[in-house]
Design a protein around this motif. Structure first.
Motif, mmCIF file in Angstrom:
data_model
loop_
_atom_site.group_PDB
_atom_site.id
_atom_site.type_symbol
_atom_site.label_atom_id
_atom_site.label_comp_id
_atom_site.label_asym_id
_atom_site.label_seq_id
_atom_site.Cartn_x
_atom_site.Cartn_y
_atom_site.Cartn_z
ATOM 1 N N ALA A 328 0.836 -1.204 0.000
ATOM 2 C CA ALA A 328 0.000 0.000 0.000
ATOM 3 C C ALA A 328 0.867 1.250 0.000
ATOM 4 C CB ALA A 328 -0.926 -0.005 1.213
ATOM 5 N N GLN A 329 2.008 1.195 0.683
ATOM 6 C CA GLN A 329 2.908 2.345 0.707
ATOM 7 C C GLN A 329 3.576 2.550 -0.647
ATOM 8 O OE1 GLN A 329 5.493 2.047 4.233
ATOM 9 N NE2 GLN A 329 3.782 1.070 5.286
ATOM 10 N N VAL A 330 3.897 1.454 -1.325
ATOM 11 C CA VAL A 330 4.455 1.555 -2.679
ATOM 12 C C VAL A 330 3.437 2.214 -3.597
ATOM 13 C CG1 VAL A 330 5.194 0.246 -4.700
ATOM 14 C CG2 VAL A 330 5.980 -0.434 -2.424
ATOM 15 N N GLU A 331 2.198 1.750 -3.523
ATOM 16 C CA GLU A 331 1.148 2.293 -4.387
ATOM 17 C C GLU A 331 0.837 3.743 -4.036
ATOM 18 O OE1 GLU A 331 -1.950 -0.503 -3.687
ATOM 19 O OE2 GLU A 331 -1.126 -2.012 -5.071
ATOM 20 N N GLY A 332 0.872 4.059 -2.743
ATOM 21 C CA GLY A 332 0.622 5.440 -2.334
ATOM 22 C C GLY A 332 1.684 6.384 -2.856
ATOM 23 N N ALA A 333 2.941 5.954 -2.809
ATOM 24 C CA ALA A 333 4.028 6.784 -3.324
ATOM 25 C C ALA A 333 3.905 6.972 -4.829
ATOM 26 C CB ALA A 333 5.371 6.152 -2.977
ATOM 27 N N ALA A 336 1.182 9.477 -5.537
ATOM 28 C CA ALA A 336 1.619 10.841 -5.219
ATOM 29 C C ALA A 336 2.499 11.399 -6.341
ATOM 30 C CB ALA A 336 2.371 10.841 -3.901
ATOM 31 N N ARG A 337 3.387 10.561 -6.866
ATOM 32 C CA ARG A 337 4.249 11.008 -7.980
ATOM 33 C C ARG A 337 3.415 11.359 -9.197
ATOM 34 N NH1 ARG A 337 7.500 6.751 -6.152
ATOM 35 N NH2 ARG A 337 6.691 5.396 -7.805
ATOM 36 N N ASN A 338 2.423 10.523 -9.492
ATOM 37 C CA ASN A 338 1.577 10.773 -10.661
ATOM 38 C C ASN A 338 0.774 12.045 -10.498
ATOM 39 O OD1 ASN A 338 2.488 8.411 -11.865
ATOM 40 N ND2 ASN A 338 0.802 7.149 -11.030
ATOM 41 N N ALA A 339 0.350 12.335 -9.266
ATOM 42 C CA ALA A 339 -0.464 13.521 -9.018
ATOM 43 C C ALA A 339 0.342 14.800 -9.229
ATOM 44 C CB ALA A 339 -1.011 13.481 -7.589
ATOM 45 N N HIS A 340 1.666 14.708 -9.000
ATOM 46 C CA HIS A 340 2.516 15.893 -9.154
ATOM 47 C C HIS A 340 3.174 15.961 -10.513
ATOM 48 C CE1 HIS A 340 2.190 15.755 -4.707
ATOM 49 N NE2 HIS A 340 2.372 17.069 -4.798
#
Length: 341
Positions: A328-333, A336-340
Motif C-alpha cells: 500500500a505504501q508503494v502504491e501510495g508513493a 503521489a508522484r503521478n499527481a505531481h
C-alpha cells in the motif's frame, strides 16, 4: 516393524529434489515417484506428469510446487486420502489456505508444513528457555534480517517484478517468533526506499504486537551486507556465509536471551551491569529437512504435527498483512508522484 511409508514427491524444483533425495535415503520410506509436468527432471526415478496419473498406493505426499499451487495440490491430495507435508508458505493467499485447512479436516488426513526452522535444536531450546521462565514474562523482542542479495537473484525470473523478502525470507522469522513467543495480534510495517527500483519492497521496519501483551520489531533489508540474519547466524544455508552472530533478542521481566548463542542476561539492580551466562546451543543431530521427514513419518502414524496447516495459516496471515501494508505504501508513493507529474 511397520512397512516403509510410500511417499510421492510433487514438484521437481530445488527443494523438491532435496525432498526426493531425503526420501530415497530414508530406511523407513519407499519413493513412489516424482510428479511434475517437466518429464526431463529426475529421469532415474518413476515419473508422473501430475498427481492424477497415480494409481498405485500412496501413504503420504510431499508437495514442493510453486506457492500459488499449494492449496490446489493440497486439496487434491486430501481428497485422495493422502497425508501431506507441504512446503511453506502454506498458500499464496488466505482463502487458499483456509480451503486447504477445511479439506484436510474433512478428509481426516495428517498435515505438516515445511517451516523447517522449528526443527533446529537451538530453536527448540530457545522456546524451552522462554516457556520455562528463564527471562521471566516476555516483554519485547528484536530481530534483524539483512543481507545483500546479488542482482542476478532478481534477473530473468519471477522475482524481477517483485521478490519481496517478506514472503521469501521474513515468513520464516515470523513463524519462529510465533513459535517462541506466541500469536501475533497486530502488525505495522514501514517501507524503506527501493534501491533497485521505486516500486520494490527491499527494506523496512515492522512492529508486532503479540496477544500476550509483548511487542516486537523486525528490521530487514535485502540490499545491505551484514552479519545478522538466521541463515548467517546458524549456517543453515550453505550458499550464505556463516557469521555466528546473534540476530534475535528476547527481553523479559527477569532477564534477556540472545539467539543463536542462547546467552542469558540477568540482574534486577539497574545500578549494576547485567550479568551474562554463556549459552549451550545444541548441534542438530540431523539436518532440519531430514528431521522433518522423520517427523512426517510419525505424523502419518498419528503423532501430533509440529506445525499443521491451520497453524501455518496463522503465520501466513501475519506475513500477508505485513506485505499488504508495505505494498500500500508503494502504491501510495506512485499515486503521489503521478499527481505531481
Amino acid at each position: 516393524m511397520s512397512p516403509p511409508k510410500r511417499i510421492l514427491v510433487v514438484g521437481g524444483g530445488l527443494i523438491g529434489i532435496r525432498h526426493l533425495q531425503a526420501v530415497q535415503a530414508h530406511p523407513d520410506c519407499s519413493l513412489v515417484g516424482l510428479a511434475d509436468p517437466d518429464m526431463t527432471l529426475a529421469p532415474d526415478v518413476k515419473r508422473f506428469a501430475s498427481m492424477a496419473e497415480i494409481t498405485e498406493p500412496v501413504d503420504g505426499v510431499i508437495i514442493a510446487t510453486p506457492t500459488a499451487l499449494h492449496a490446489e495440490h493440497g486439496v487434491y491430495a486430501a481428497e485422495r486420502g493422502w497425508h501431506m507435508l507441504i512446503e511453506k508458505p502454506i498458500a499464496g493467499d488466505l482463502p487458499g489456505a483456509e480451503a486447504l485447512s477445511h479439506a484436510v479436516a474433512k478428509a481426516g488426513v495428517g498435515s505438516l508444513v515445511g517451516h523447517h526452522r522449528r526443527y533446529h535444536r537451538s530453536v527448540q531450546q530457545l522456546k524451552e528457555l522462554v516457556a520455562d521462565g528463564a527471562v521471566g514474562t516476555p516483554v519485547c523482542a528484536n530481530l534483524i534480517w539483512a543481507m545483500r542479495k546479488p542482482d542476478a537473484y532478481f534477473e530473468g525470473n519471477w522475482r524481477t517484478a517483485g521478490g519481496s523478502p517478506v514472503m521469501i525470507n521474513l515468513v520464516h522469522d515470523i513463524d519462529i517468533l510465533r513459535f517462541v513467543i506466541g500469536e501475533i495480534a497486530t502488525t505495522t510495517a514501514l517501507r524503506g526506499k527501493g534501491l533497485r527500483g521505486d516500486t520494490r519492497i527491499e527494506s523496512g521496519a515492522i512492529a508486532l504486537a503479540f496477544e500476550s501483551g509483548a511487542t516486537g520489531t523486525i528490521s530487514f533489508a535485502d540490499t545491505s551486507p551484514s552479519p545478522w540474519g538466521f541463515e548467517a547466524a546458524t549456517g543453515e544455508n550453505p550458499n550464505i556465509g556463516t557469521t555466528g552472530q546473534d540476530m534475535m533478542w528476547i527481553m523479559g521481566t527477569q532477564g534477556a536471551v540472545s539467539y543463536p548463542s542462547l546467552t542469558l542476561w540477568s540482574g534486577l539492580d539497574w545500578s549494576k551491569p547485567a550479568e551474562s551466562t554463556p549459552g549451550a546451543p545444541e548441534q542438530d543431530i540431523k539436518a532440519p529437512l531430514d528431521a522433518q521427514l522423520d517427523h512426517f513419518i510419525d505424523v502419518m502414524k498419528g503423532a501430533p504435527p509440529l506445525i499443521d496447516v491451520a497453524d501455518a495459516t496463522r503465520t501466513l496471515a501475519a506475513a500477508l498483512q505485513i506485505e499488504a501494508q508495505l505494498t500500500a505504501q508503494v502504491e501510495g508513493a506512485a499515486n503521489a508522484r503521478n499527481a505531481h507529474a
